[in-house]
Enzyme design. Structure first.
Site: not given
Length: 374
Positions: A89-90, A134, A183, A242
């Site tokens: 997402k980032t 975020d 999230t 990640r």
């Protein structure tokens, strides 16, 4: 306050105060390693939408939104990205700014606890700038209400004074784009969610997509990686880039210290065993939860608090860190009476499942290691 010195190479008593005590913070910190790690993290992020692996549906939709905005010479609609942690997402928020060739302002929901905090950020935005929020679902309610007006009308009302004499001064804002990441999309209030013109949900990645990510990451890290080592890491990464990149760096470390400097199958096996990551991607906490469920509580059901105390973690840690993956992979089920281990969990631990275990006695389908029909 006693004076504190930095410890020198030849100064045995550096850092000692006049009263003979020490300040535990008096130390020399070499920040070069931190900078190197940050540079590595930044280098592994794709810079353009065409280089973003996986998520083809979201990628194509987002590409259309951005290209249409470029052709109209206008700012695109506000964008909401949802999905579990670590899926990009980032990275996508950074890509949006890069594709638009605009600056990006980065902040988070927990950092905005007052409407004034948000007003200060909004009032300093330039035209066309991207504001990345975020964990937007954790923003304070007064700031959320201010964001409604800013997103829809590009205006905020600044309150001057208190009580009956308070005055609302409207402040016009240049057009900008909010990119929100969450999230837990269900916690967003409907008025805020409806103000996003595009909503993209990121799903877990396939092993093939993770392998492609790992090949690119290995090249950027300057590490020689073989196909069997890449496939092994991808299969244990929980469908999350990640985690895949983190495991790749640990396998690289092992291969450089104990191996041949190559990320191969042997290095992957040894390194992941050292870091307690098994063949299904379960780590120490995951296995600890399953082992306690099966051996101490007979497979359950058992309450979350009891399970957390037994494993030595906080209930929130078990519920948010271990439980989602265990439930998704079919190792655990949530029942009205508590958590229970499935027959797959017993089998994974090498134990015999009781007849009343969830999934016990079900016909076994011929599946391969990735859950596809063989």
């Amino acid at each position: 306050m006693p004076e504190v010195w930095e410890r020198g190479a030849d100064d045995e008593f550096a850092g000692r105060a006049d009263d003979g005590s020490y300040d535990a913070t008096a130390r020399v910190v070499d920040a070069r390693g931190v900078d190197d790690e940050q540079r590595v993290e930044a280098a592994l992020r794709p810079k353009r939408l065409a280089d973003f692996p996986g998520q083809p549906r979201v990628r194509d939709q987002l590409s259309l939104v951005l290209e249409a905005a470029r052709r109209r010479d206008a700012v695109p609609d506000h964008i909401l990205l949802s999905g579990p942690p670590g899926l990009g997402k980032t990275t996508l928020a950074m890509i949006v700014a890069a594709e638009l060739e605009r600056p990006i302002r980065v902040t988070s929901g927990p950092a905005i606890q007052h409407a004034g905090d948000l007003a200060a950020i909004l009032s300093s935005l330039a035209e066309g700038e991207v504001l990345f929020l975020d964990e937007i679902h954790r923003m304070a309610r007064p700031a959320e209400e201010m964001l409604y007006l800013a997103m829809e009308d590009f205006r905020v009302d600044v309150i001057v004074g208190k009580g009956p004499g308070a005055t609302a001064i409207p402040l016009e804002l240049p057009p900008f784009t909010v990119v929100g990441a969450t999230t837990r999309a269900g916690l967003l209030p409907a008025p805020l969610r409806d103000r996003f013109g595009f909503t993209g949900h990121l799903d877990f990645y396939s092993s093939d997509d993770l392998a492609a990510i790992l090949v690119r990451s290995a090249r950027l890290l300057g590490v020689e990686a073989l196909d069997d080592g890449i496939a092994e890491i991808a299969g244990r990464s929980r469908g999350t880039p990640r985690i895949a990149n983190r495991l790749l760096r640990r396998v690289r470390d092992w291969s450089q210290v104990h191996g041949r400097g190559v990320v191969d199958l042997e290095a992957a096996h040894e390194a992941l065993a050292l870091f307690d990551v098994d063949v299904r991607g379960l780590d120490r906490l995951d296995r600890g939860v399953l082992e306690l469920l099966c051996t101490r509580f007979g497979g359950g059901p058992v309450g979350l608090s009891t399970l957390a105390v037994a494993v030595g973690e906080e209930p929130d840690t078990v519920e948010t860190v271990a439980e989602p993956y265990l439930v998704r992979e079919g190792f655990m089920v949530r029942t009205p009476r508590g958590r229970a281990a499935t027959a797959l969990a017993w089998q994974h631990l090498g134990l015999t499942a009781p007849m009343d275990a969830p999934g016990a006695g079900a016909p076994q389908l011929p599946l391969d290691g990735e859950g596809r029909f063989s």
